[in-house]
Enzyme design. Structure first.
Site, PDB file in Angstrom:
ATOM      1  N   ASP A   1      -6.268   4.763  12.805  1.00 44.09           N
ATOM      2  CA  ASP A   1      -5.858   3.490  12.349  1.00 44.09           C
ATOM      3  C   ASP A   1      -6.265   2.417  13.458  1.00 44.09           C
ATOM      4  O   ASP A   1      -5.530   1.935  14.388  1.00 44.09           O
ATOM      5  CB  ASP A   1      -4.281   3.239  12.144  1.00 44.09           C
ATOM      6  CG  ASP A   1      -4.016   2.413  10.875  1.00 44.09           C
ATOM      7  OD1 ASP A   1      -4.836   1.819  10.282  1.00 44.09           O
ATOM      8  OD2 ASP A   1      -2.605   2.375  10.563  1.00 44.09           O
TER       9      ASP A   1
ATOM     10  N   LYS B   1       3.777   2.198  16.705  1.00 39.09           N
ATOM     11  CA  LYS B   1       2.048   2.215  16.801  1.00 39.09           C
ATOM     12  C   LYS B   1       1.689   1.321  18.003  1.00 39.09           C
ATOM     13  O   LYS B   1       0.657   1.527  18.608  1.00 39.09           O
ATOM     14  CB  LYS B   1       1.712   1.680  15.426  1.00 39.09           C
ATOM     15  CG  LYS B   1       0.269   1.587  14.959  1.00 39.09           C
ATOM     16  CD  LYS B   1      -0.369   1.106  13.744  1.00 39.09           C
ATOM     17  CE  LYS B   1      -0.012   2.080  12.609  1.00 39.09           C
ATOM     18  NZ  LYS B   1      -0.110   1.763  11.302  1.00 39.09           N
TER      19      LYS B   1
ATOM     20  N   THR C   1       5.552   1.200   1.439  1.00 40.53           N
ATOM     21  CA  THR C   1       6.331   0.346   0.490  1.00 40.53           C
ATOM     22  C   THR C   1       6.191   0.893  -0.944  1.00 40.53           C
ATOM     23  O   THR C   1       7.058   0.893  -1.761  1.00 40.53           O
ATOM     24  CB  THR C   1       6.341  -1.189   0.448  1.00 40.53           C
ATOM     25  OG1 THR C   1       6.811  -1.460   1.774  1.00 40.53           O
ATOM     26  CG2 THR C   1       7.255  -1.805  -0.412  1.00 40.53           C
TER      27      THR C   1
ATOM     28  N   THR D   1      -0.851   6.926   7.340  1.00 40.15           N
ATOM     29  CA  THR D   1      -0.387   8.010   8.111  1.00 40.15           C
ATOM     30  C   THR D   1       0.933   8.026   8.359  1.00 40.15           C
ATOM     31  O   THR D   1       1.783   8.979   8.984  1.00 40.15           O
ATOM     32  CB  THR D   1      -1.227   7.738   9.567  1.00 40.15           C
ATOM     33  OG1 THR D   1      -0.444   6.440  10.236  1.00 40.15           O
ATOM     34  CG2 THR D   1      -2.620   7.551   9.637  1.00 40.15           C
ATOM     35  N   SER D   2       1.857   7.577   7.415  1.00 41.10           N
ATOM     36  CA  SER D   2       3.126   7.360   7.661  1.00 41.10           C
ATOM     37  C   SER D   2       4.086   8.417   6.696  1.00 41.10           C
ATOM     38  O   SER D   2       3.283   8.524   5.523  1.00 41.10           O
ATOM     39  CB  SER D   2       3.654   5.953   7.781  1.00 41.10           C
ATOM     40  OG  SER D   2       3.755   5.428   6.197  1.00 41.10           O
TER      41      SER D   2
ATOM     42  N   SER E   1       0.949  -1.376   0.030  1.00 41.60           N
ATOM     43  CA  SER E   1       0.077   0.058  -0.147  1.00 41.60           C
ATOM     44  C   SER E   1       0.811   1.329  -0.091  1.00 41.60           C
ATOM     45  O   SER E   1       2.048   1.206   0.184  1.00 41.60           O
ATOM     46  CB  SER E   1      -0.869  -0.142   1.309  1.00 41.60           C
ATOM     47  OG  SER E   1      -0.147   0.022   2.318  1.00 41.60           O
ATOM     48  N   ARG E   2       0.363   2.273  -0.120  1.00 43.66           N
ATOM     49  CA  ARG E   2       0.985   3.773   0.050  1.00 43.66           C
ATOM     50  C   ARG E   2       0.643   3.968   1.597  1.00 43.66           C
ATOM     51  O   ARG E   2      -0.073   3.332   1.916  1.00 43.66           O
ATOM     52  CB  ARG E   2       0.175   4.646  -0.865  1.00 43.66           C
ATOM     53  CG  ARG E   2       0.432   4.608  -2.348  1.00 43.66           C
ATOM     54  CD  ARG E   2      -0.304   5.510  -3.327  1.00 43.66           C
ATOM     55  NE  ARG E   2      -0.280   5.235  -4.686  1.00 43.66           N
ATOM     56  CZ  ARG E   2       0.847   5.002  -5.490  1.00 43.66           C
ATOM     57  NH1 ARG E   2       2.147   5.466  -4.990  1.00 43.66           N
ATOM     58  NH2 ARG E   2       0.429   4.773  -6.740  1.00 43.66           N
TER      59      ARG E   2
ATOM     60  N   SER F   1      -7.825  -4.882   6.908  1.00 42.07           N
ATOM     61  CA  SER F   1      -7.261  -4.397   5.793  1.00 42.07           C
ATOM     62  C   SER F   1      -6.266  -5.424   5.378  1.00 42.07           C
ATOM     63  O   SER F   1      -5.930  -5.637   4.215  1.00 42.07           O
ATOM     64  CB  SER F   1      -6.860  -3.080   6.215  1.00 42.07           C
ATOM     65  OG  SER F   1      -6.295  -2.429   5.233  1.00 42.07           O
TER      66      SER F   1
END
Lengths: 479, 479
Positions: B243, B275, B190, B185-186, B181-182, B251
């Site tokens: 999240d 997290k 990757t 919240t970071s 995924s893009r 997810s």
């Protein structure tokens, strides 16, 4: 703004970024929507009406756009999302930022959703109530040591007692400067109903004049900015069809406290399809209302009432206004349940004010209503607010007849409310439903069950489709 | 649409009404925004890009607008708002409606907020995972009975092990068709990092070709529509910086299952500013991942790892890509912690695949990396995806020096991530932070602490203001 404008391009602003807009001394935080093509001239921003208003922006003049500051109170919302209790200060920060329009709609939706249900404890509700009072105007009534108020937590279509209670109580010389809300999730609020009869959009000075003149008013609370945070929350609550317990109590009590009220009765109807469905839930709510009220300096008496079916016969602003007038005028066909409920609430306000029994209060209230003094007083209030209006007629109406002889055994409040809303209430004041029968009534074949009013064919058809497909509020037994 | 157009006027549509738009066979539900004045020609609707796309609408042609149907699954959301458990069917209804774009943003925000924290139990998470799988495509890899995958739950800036793990594991001949995924919240996901090196926006057929060719891929998952509901949820999660646990598991696992994976390792870093902040929480998450995985037919091994500080030295898409390349190339200054973590994850995948010990797996992984086979394999994958790109340079950089000799005692992951995001990551791929020191390092007066990269002066200044005012991630002891 346009995707090719210098702000969208050179500053790393992307769609849905939160941005600060500044015009002279004023600023707002807004969400950046990015448009392609020629919709906007290059270098131009299209603002919402509320942003234009809050900025006092002038078309054609220069606007400053910058990154929005970090809204630190959002970390408190996240804390609540993750199930932790909020302190008074954290709640105050959130409400301050919401009042200052620093939250986006989805941020407000998140806050409301995690405060819904029973997710705020009594301390948090007190904190929320006080925070909401802090953010708005606060009225005072010089020379008065007792200011009355009433509230119904809603959920019961047609339960339009406020104009009756206010007229009865103020006819006795007590002070009840009533400000009401518009509908949140119902087909009509008191302000919507009163607006069909007179002007309700009064500013503070106008309200003070009306109260000085009549001891009462029947105005919309929104125009006096009693609880600006609440107005912003209600917009999203309405869109989500959501009405949380803590939010409800804080919304109601903050407006009462801001309005300067000292004593109030709160009507809590209980029924299988009312907002409150069990006595247990009603008692819990009553206890919270009383505790939070006491902590915030207002004497609350909660009245748990029958919420098994609608009150009165009209649903929707205009139809409810007709019921109110018929009770005040003592018409033969005036809905008895509406009359009795209004007398009961007025009796309790008399009981609080004169420290007398509810029975004594009931005698007092009945005598005022039956003597015509309540009607006179209502007319005085309406006159003071700008005079009586002619009730509008709906453009379309459809009367549903029963196909067979039958008895009505149940009416689903929620489906009935939804039916009236789909017909256009409260947006179209004349839209709504008039019941021709209530629970316990029997009808012969072909007699009318209800009439649906709407101002557009689309809404009429939409409401009737809902009625015939999934939204029939009536349970009937063929006889 | 314009406030004076016939739809806004005659049909009782108001601002923020939900409306159905139809074009030929296609329909979407949209929120009606009402504009004043001449912004749009009369009788015209301005659609969002996504609505244009979903409708396959053609400019200048006729569009049908009607009242939106009642979205019945919203009543399930309300049920959850009020704290009740949802059934599999109710969750499936919600996810189906979200995938079909029937929810407004505030409705999605409400759903996500009340499912956040620990508010979904294991049954609900299983239901949500399966519902999300049902809504998307599902890949199968003919002739393969073991498909590997890996995931890091995030929260640790720079922890870009995926390209390394995929290269090592597939160099050994195992199949690992990794879709990533893009960033949610970071400062980088990757997919964001890989996109600086090669093409990641591959369609299903392209992914299948790359995997047939190399046993692996390093593609963006979004383009293959593996979990369309998740993509819509993530948009709002990102805006709310939210999240939730159940949402996270569903997810991750829905995408793994849809990608056809049979075995996966999940990296759960634990640290005071990661997290996940406690071993207890990590164990809970690990247990949920494993249970939900088992119920959905995927073998999950969770690895609880050190999350006390960033991994590697680069934060942001390009800077993380530099770290990945230096580890693959065996550069002398390659970050050791990134190398060791990647080897450990690869070792666990070998352990799952060959039913060998983690120690044996570690020998195997180390040998593949040190022999240069992992680098070769990475180059093959990149070549198959469209070839290597030149890493862009940031337009602005600022190196912060330490004013006195000191030792670094702590680095706050969250503040560091925020700093990189304010600098423009991941929207500007070259934006971010390069650390020149980690926890335990000592620096002499005037030595560099970090370099900040950004593509605009505005973002640079915004990030540096955050750094000096409230966002300094470094705790130092003067020596």
């Amino acid at each position: 703004m346009r995707s090719d404008c210098h702000i969208c391009r050179s500053e790393g602003f992307t769609a849905n970024s939160r941005v600060t807009l500044r015009f002279n001394e004023n600023s707002v935080i807004a969400t950046l929507n990015v448009v392609d093509g020629q919709l906007l001239p290059s270098g131009t921003a299209g603002l919402s009406r509320i942003a234009m208003h809050r900025l006092s922006a002038i078309e054609g003049q220069k606007l400053m756009v910058s990154h929005a500051p970090v809204v630190t109170s959002l970390s408190h919302v996240r804390k609540k999302v993750f199930g932790n209790k909020l302190s008074d200060d954290e709640i105050a920060d959130i409400i301050k930022d919401i009042s200052a329009h620093r939250y986006s709609d989805i941020e407000i939706a998140s806050f409301l959703s995690v405060c819904a249900g029973s997710r705020l404890d009594v301390d948090e509700i007190i904190g929320l109530t006080q925070a909401m009072v802090e953010c708005g105007k606060r009225l005072s009534w010089s020379g008065q040591n007792m200011i009355l108020d009433k509230h119904c937590i809603g959920g019961l279509p047609g339960n339009r007692t406020t104009p009756l209670v206010v007229s009865i109580v103020s006819a006795a010389g007590l002070v009840i400067p009533k400000t009401s809300s518009r509908a949140i999730t119902s087909p009509a609020g008191t302000a919507d109903t009163m607006e069909t009869l007179t002007t309700v959009n009064l500013n503070l000075k106008e309200i003070q004049c009306v109260v000085a003149d009549t001891n009462a008013c029947l105005a919309w609370g929104g125009a006096v900015n009693l609880s600006p945070a609440d107005d912003l929350l209600i917009r999203i609550e309405r869109a989500l069809d959501l009405d949380g317990e803590g939010q409800l109590i804080a919304s109601v009590l903050s407006k009462k406290i801001a309005a300067g009220s000292t004593h109030a009765v709160v009507d809590i109807p209980v029924g299988p399809t009312a907002k409150v469905r069990s006595d247990k839930e009603a008692n819990r709510l009553a206890s919270l209302f009383t505790q939070v009220g006491a902590a915030c300096g207002i004497n609350i008496r909660c009245l748990i009432t029958d919420g098994s079916q609608p009150v009165g016969l009209g649903i929707g602003p205009v139809e409810e206004a007709r019921d109110v007038l018929s009770v005040l005028q003592g018409d033969n066909d005036a809905p008895l349940d509406l009359r009795e409920r209004a007398l009961f609430l007025a009796a309790n306000l008399f009981s609080l004010s004169y420290q007398e029994s509810v029975e004594q209060g009931l005698l007092r209230a009945t005598s005022i209503l039956d003597s015509g003094k309540a009607l006179q007083q209502f007319q005085r209030i309406v006159q003071a607010q700008g005079g009586i209006k002619q009730l509008p007629e709906a453009r379309y109406q459809h009367t549903e007849l029963v196909p067979e002889a039958c008895a009505i055994t149940e009416i689903d409040n929620r489906k009935l409310a939804r039916l009236a809303k789909l017909a256009g209430a409260p947006g179209s004041p004349a839209a709504g439903v008039r019941l021709h029968a209530k629970v316990g009534d029997t009808l012969s074949k072909g007699e009318p069950l209800f009439t649906l009013f709407s101002d557009s064919e689309g809404e009429r058809d939409y409401a009737l489709a809902y009625y015939s497909e999934q939204g029939n509020p009536f349970t009937i037994n063929l006889t």
